[in-house]
Design a protein around this motif. Structure first.
Motif, PDB file in Angstrom:
ATOM      1  N   GLY A   1      60.958  37.124  20.320  1.00  0.00           N
ATOM      2  CA  GLY A   1      61.970  36.080  20.465  1.00  0.00           C
ATOM      3  C   GLY A   1      62.128  35.250  19.212  1.00  0.00           C
ATOM      4  O   GLY A   1      63.246  34.958  18.776  1.00  0.00           O
ATOM      5  N   SER A   2      60.992  34.873  18.601  1.00  0.00           N
ATOM      6  CA  SER A   2      61.081  34.048  17.392  1.00  0.00           C
ATOM      7  C   SER A   2      61.666  34.838  16.227  1.00  0.00           C
ATOM      8  O   SER A   2      62.434  34.297  15.433  1.00  0.00           O
ATOM      9  N   GLN A   3      61.358  36.134  16.141  1.00  0.00           N
ATOM     10  CA  GLN A   3      61.924  36.950  15.056  1.00  0.00           C
ATOM     11  C   GLN A   3      63.444  37.021  15.166  1.00  0.00           C
ATOM     12  O   GLN A   3      64.154  36.792  14.190  1.00  0.00           O
ATOM     13  N   VAL A   4      63.940  37.327  16.364  1.00  0.00           N
ATOM     14  CA  VAL A   4      65.390  37.449  16.556  1.00  0.00           C
ATOM     15  C   VAL A   4      66.073  36.099  16.337  1.00  0.00           C
ATOM     16  O   VAL A   4      67.090  36.005  15.634  1.00  0.00           O
ATOM     17  N   LEU A   5      65.503  35.039  16.900  1.00  0.00           N
ATOM     18  CA  LEU A   5      66.116  33.714  16.793  1.00  0.00           C
ATOM     19  C   LEU A   5      66.141  33.215  15.352  1.00  0.00           C
ATOM     20  O   LEU A   5      67.189  32.810  14.833  1.00  0.00           O
ATOM     21  N   LEU A   6      64.985  33.265  14.677  1.00  0.00           N
ATOM     22  CA  LEU A   6      64.913  32.757  13.298  1.00  0.00           C
ATOM     23  C   LEU A   6      65.754  33.593  12.344  1.00  0.00           C
ATOM     24  O   LEU A   6      66.447  33.060  11.473  1.00  0.00           O
ATOM     25  N   SER A   7      65.719  34.920  12.519  1.00  0.00           N
ATOM     26  CA  SER A   7      66.536  35.796  11.665  1.00  0.00           C
ATOM     27  C   SER A   7      68.024  35.510  11.872  1.00  0.00           C
ATOM     28  O   SER A   7      68.794  35.435  10.915  1.00  0.00           O
ATOM     29  N   SER A   8      68.421  35.340  13.142  1.00  0.00           N
ATOM     30  CA  SER A   8      69.831  35.070  13.446  1.00  0.00           C
ATOM     31  C   SER A   8      70.286  33.762  12.812  1.00  0.00           C
ATOM     32  O   SER A   8      71.371  33.693  12.219  1.00  0.00           O
ATOM     33  N   ILE A   9      69.455  32.720  12.930  1.00  0.00           N
ATOM     34  CA  ILE A   9      69.827  31.415  12.371  1.00  0.00           C
ATOM     35  C   ILE A   9      69.951  31.489  10.852  1.00  0.00           C
ATOM     36  O   ILE A   9      70.919  31.008  10.266  1.00  0.00           O
ATOM     37  N   LEU A  10      68.973  32.124  10.209  1.00  0.00           N
ATOM     38  CA  LEU A  10      68.983  32.246   8.745  1.00  0.00           C
ATOM     39  C   LEU A  10      70.208  33.026   8.264  1.00  0.00           C
ATOM     40  O   LEU A  10      70.926  32.592   7.355  1.00  0.00           O
ATOM     41  N   ILE A  11      70.478  34.161   8.914  1.00  0.00           N
ATOM     42  CA  ILE A  11      71.621  34.995   8.521  1.00  0.00           C
ATOM     43  C   ILE A  11      72.938  34.288   8.832  1.00  0.00           C
ATOM     44  O   ILE A  11      73.907  34.413   8.080  1.00  0.00           O
ATOM     45  N   LEU A  12      72.974  33.519   9.927  1.00  0.00           N
ATOM     46  CA  LEU A  12      74.182  32.758  10.273  1.00  0.00           C
ATOM     47  C   LEU A  12      74.544  31.787   9.158  1.00  0.00           C
ATOM     48  O   LEU A  12      75.704  31.736   8.714  1.00  0.00           O
ATOM     49  N   PHE A  13      73.555  31.022   8.675  1.00  0.00           N
ATOM     50  CA  PHE A  13      73.826  30.071   7.593  1.00  0.00           C
ATOM     51  C   PHE A  13      74.228  30.780   6.298  1.00  0.00           C
ATOM     52  O   PHE A  13      75.104  30.317   5.572  1.00  0.00           O
ATOM     53  N   MET A  14      73.614  31.933   6.024  1.00  0.00           N
ATOM     54  CA  MET A  14      73.979  32.704   4.833  1.00  0.00           C
ATOM     55  C   MET A  14      75.426  33.208   4.947  1.00  0.00           C
ATOM     56  O   MET A  14      76.186  33.152   3.989  1.00  0.00           O
ATOM     57  N   ALA A  15      75.784  33.700   6.143  1.00  0.00           N
ATOM     58  CA  ALA A  15      77.148  34.208   6.350  1.00  0.00           C
ATOM     59  C   ALA A  15      78.171  33.084   6.214  1.00  0.00           C
ATOM     60  O   ALA A  15      79.238  33.280   5.623  1.00  0.00           O
ATOM     61  N   LEU A  16      77.848  31.903   6.752  1.00  0.00           N
ATOM     62  CA  LEU A  16      78.751  30.755   6.615  1.00  0.00           C
ATOM     63  C   LEU A  16      78.882  30.344   5.155  1.00  0.00           C
ATOM     64  O   LEU A  16      79.962  29.986   4.692  1.00  0.00           O
ATOM     65  N   ALA A  17      77.763  30.429   4.419  1.00  0.00           N
ATOM     66  CA  ALA A  17      77.791  30.080   2.992  1.00  0.00           C
ATOM     67  C   ALA A  17      78.667  31.044   2.200  1.00  0.00           C
ATOM     68  O   ALA A  17      79.269  30.664   1.195  1.00  0.00           O
ATOM     69  N   PHE A  18      78.765  32.298   2.662  1.00  0.00           N
ATOM     70  CA  PHE A  18      79.611  33.286   1.981  1.00  0.00           C
ATOM     71  C   PHE A  18      81.067  33.196   2.423  1.00  0.00           C
ATOM     72  O   PHE A  18      81.889  34.011   2.028  1.00  0.00           O
ATOM     73  N   GLY A  19      81.393  32.225   3.285  1.00  0.00           N
ATOM     74  CA  GLY A  19      82.792  31.975   3.631  1.00  0.00           C
ATOM     75  C   GLY A  19      83.285  32.622   4.900  1.00  0.00           C
ATOM     76  O   GLY A  19      84.483  32.582   5.188  1.00  0.00           O
ATOM     77  N   LEU A  20      82.404  33.232   5.693  1.00  0.00           N
ATOM     78  CA  LEU A  20      82.847  33.807   6.965  1.00  0.00           C
ATOM     79  C   LEU A  20      83.115  32.684   7.961  1.00  0.00           C
ATOM     80  O   LEU A  20      82.454  31.642   7.921  1.00  0.00           O
ATOM     81  N   ASN A  21      84.084  32.913   8.850  1.00  0.00           N
ATOM     82  CA  ASN A  21      84.294  31.897   9.891  1.00  0.00           C
ATOM     83  C   ASN A  21      83.168  32.008  10.918  1.00  0.00           C
ATOM     84  O   ASN A  21      82.405  32.976  10.925  1.00  0.00           O
ATOM     85  N   LEU A  22      83.060  31.017  11.800  1.00  0.00           N
ATOM     86  CA  LEU A  22      81.913  30.917  12.711  1.00  0.00           C
ATOM     87  C   LEU A  22      81.785  32.137  13.621  1.00  0.00           C
ATOM     88  O   LEU A  22      80.688  32.662  13.805  1.00  0.00           O
ATOM     89  N   THR A  23      82.902  32.620  14.174  1.00  0.00           N
ATOM     90  CA  THR A  23      82.864  33.779  15.075  1.00  0.00           C
ATOM     91  C   THR A  23      82.309  35.005  14.371  1.00  0.00           C
ATOM     92  O   THR A  23      81.395  35.664  14.871  1.00  0.00           O
ATOM     93  N   HIS A  24      82.837  35.292  13.184  1.00  0.00           N
ATOM     94  CA  HIS A  24      82.355  36.452  12.430  1.00  0.00           C
ATOM     95  C   HIS A  24      80.909  36.264  12.003  1.00  0.00           C
ATOM     96  O   HIS A  24      80.110  37.217  12.013  1.00  0.00           O
ATOM     97  N   ALA A  25      80.546  35.058  11.603  1.00  0.00           N
ATOM     98  CA  ALA A  25      79.179  34.772  11.163  1.00  0.00           C
ATOM     99  C   ALA A  25      78.171  34.994  12.287  1.00  0.00           C
ATOM    100  O   ALA A  25      77.083  35.541  12.062  1.00  0.00           O
ATOM    101  N   ILE A  26      78.544  34.593  13.506  1.00  0.00           N
ATOM    102  CA  ILE A  26      77.638  34.793  14.656  1.00  0.00           C
ATOM    103  C   ILE A  26      77.436  36.278  14.917  1.00  0.00           C
ATOM    104  O   ILE A  26      76.305  36.739  15.139  1.00  0.00           O
ATOM    105  N   ILE A  27      78.516  37.059  14.873  1.00  0.00           N
ATOM    106  CA  ILE A  27      78.413  38.501  15.116  1.00  0.00           C
ATOM    107  C   ILE A  27      77.563  39.173  14.038  1.00  0.00           C
ATOM    108  O   ILE A  27      76.697  40.004  14.334  1.00  0.00           O
ATOM    109  N   VAL A  28      77.788  38.812  12.785  1.00  0.00           N
ATOM    110  CA  VAL A  28      76.990  39.374  11.681  1.00  0.00           C
ATOM    111  C   VAL A  28      75.526  38.991  11.846  1.00  0.00           C
ATOM    112  O   VAL A  28      74.623  39.829  11.690  1.00  0.00           O
ATOM    113  N   ALA A  29      75.254  37.728  12.189  1.00  0.00           N
ATOM    114  CA  ALA A  29      73.875  37.254  12.340  1.00  0.00           C
ATOM    115  C   ALA A  29      73.152  37.993  13.461  1.00  0.00           C
ATOM    116  O   ALA A  29      72.007  38.427  13.292  1.00  0.00           O
TER     117      ALA A  29
END
Length: 198
Positions: free
Chosen positions: A84-112
Motif C-alpha cells: 500500500g505504501s509503495q503504490v501510494l507514495l509512488s503515485s503521489i511522487l509521479i503525480l507531482f512530477m506529471a503536474l510539473a511537466f504540464g499535464l492537467n490533473l486528470t491526465h496526471a492522475i492516470i499517468v501516476a
C-alpha cells in the motif's frame, strides 16, 4: 506467426540464460529482433499485442494456482503495509512530477496510477530464476506485487470516472457510473466468494 514467436524464444532464452542475463531479457531481445523495427518477421502489431496478453494471462493463472491461502494470510500486513505504501507514495511522487511537466490533473492522475505499478509477470519470473521466491526479499517483493494487482481494480474503476468528469457531463451521470462500477465490483466479490465453492 506463432512458429516465429516460439522459434525466437527457443533460440534466445536458453542463450541468455547461459550467459547469465535471464530469460526475461532473452524474450525482450527476441521480440525486438523479430519485430517490426528489427528483422520485420512480424509486422502486425495487433497480433503481437493479443498474443502477448494471452501469454500474460496464462502466466498469472499459473501464479494464482501456486498461491497458498495460509501464506497469503500470514503476509497480509506486508501486503497492505509495504504494498500500500509503495503504490501510494509512488503515485503521489509521479503525480507531482506529471503536474510539473504540464499535464492537467486528470491526465496526471492516470499517468501516476499507471507508473506506480510494475509487471508481476516479469518480476516473479526474475525472482524464480534467482531462487529468491522463498527468501525475505522475495516475500517483500511478492507482497508489493500482490497489492499492485489488487490496486488495479479500484484504479480501473477510477479511470472511467475521470473520463466522465473530463467531458463535464452531469453530476447525476457521474454518480450513476460510480454506482455501476461499485455494483460490478460487489457482484464479482460476492459471486467469487459464494458461488465458486458450490
Amino acid at each position: 506467426n506463432i512458429l516465429i514467436y516460439l522459434a525466437a524464444a527457443v533460440i534466445a532464452v536458453p542463450l541468455f540464460k547461459k550467459i547469465g542475463l535471464g530469460s526475461v531479457l532473452g524474450y525482450l531481445v527476441a521480440g525486438i529482433v523479430i519485430g517490426p523495427w528489427g528483422m520485420a518477421l512480424i509486422t502486425n502489431i495487433d497480433d503481437i499485442l493479443h498474443f502477448a496478453e494471452f501469454g500474460v494471462v496464462l502466466l498469472l493463472f499459473l501464479i494464482g494456482l501456486e498461491l497458498e491461502p495460509k501464506r497469503l494470510w500470514s503476509m497480509r500486513k506486508s501486503i497492505f503495509g509495504m504494498g500500500g505504501s509503495q503504490v501510494l507514495l509512488s503515485s503521489i511522487l509521479i503525480l507531482f512530477m506529471a503536474l510539473a511537466f504540464g499535464l492537467n490533473l486528470t491526465h496526471a492522475i492516470i499517468v501516476a496510477m499507471s507508473l506506480s505499478l510494475s509487471s508481476t509477470a516479469i518480476a516473479l519470473q526474475l525472482l524464480n530464476e534467482k531462487n529468491l521466491m522463498r527468501s525475505r526479499v522475495g516475500n517483500s517483493v511478492f507482497s508489493i506485487l500482490l497489492f499492485q494487482d489488487l490496486a488495479v481494480i479500484p484504479m480501473m474503476a477510477i479511470i472511467p470516472l475521470l473520463a466522465v468528469h473530463a467531458v463535464t457531463t452531469g453530476e447525476s451521470s457521474l454518480l450513476l457510473n460510480f454506482a455501476k462500477i461499485i455494483g460490478v465490483i460487489i457482484a464479482v466479490v460476492i459471486g467469487g466468494h459464494y458461488l465458486t465453492e458450490p
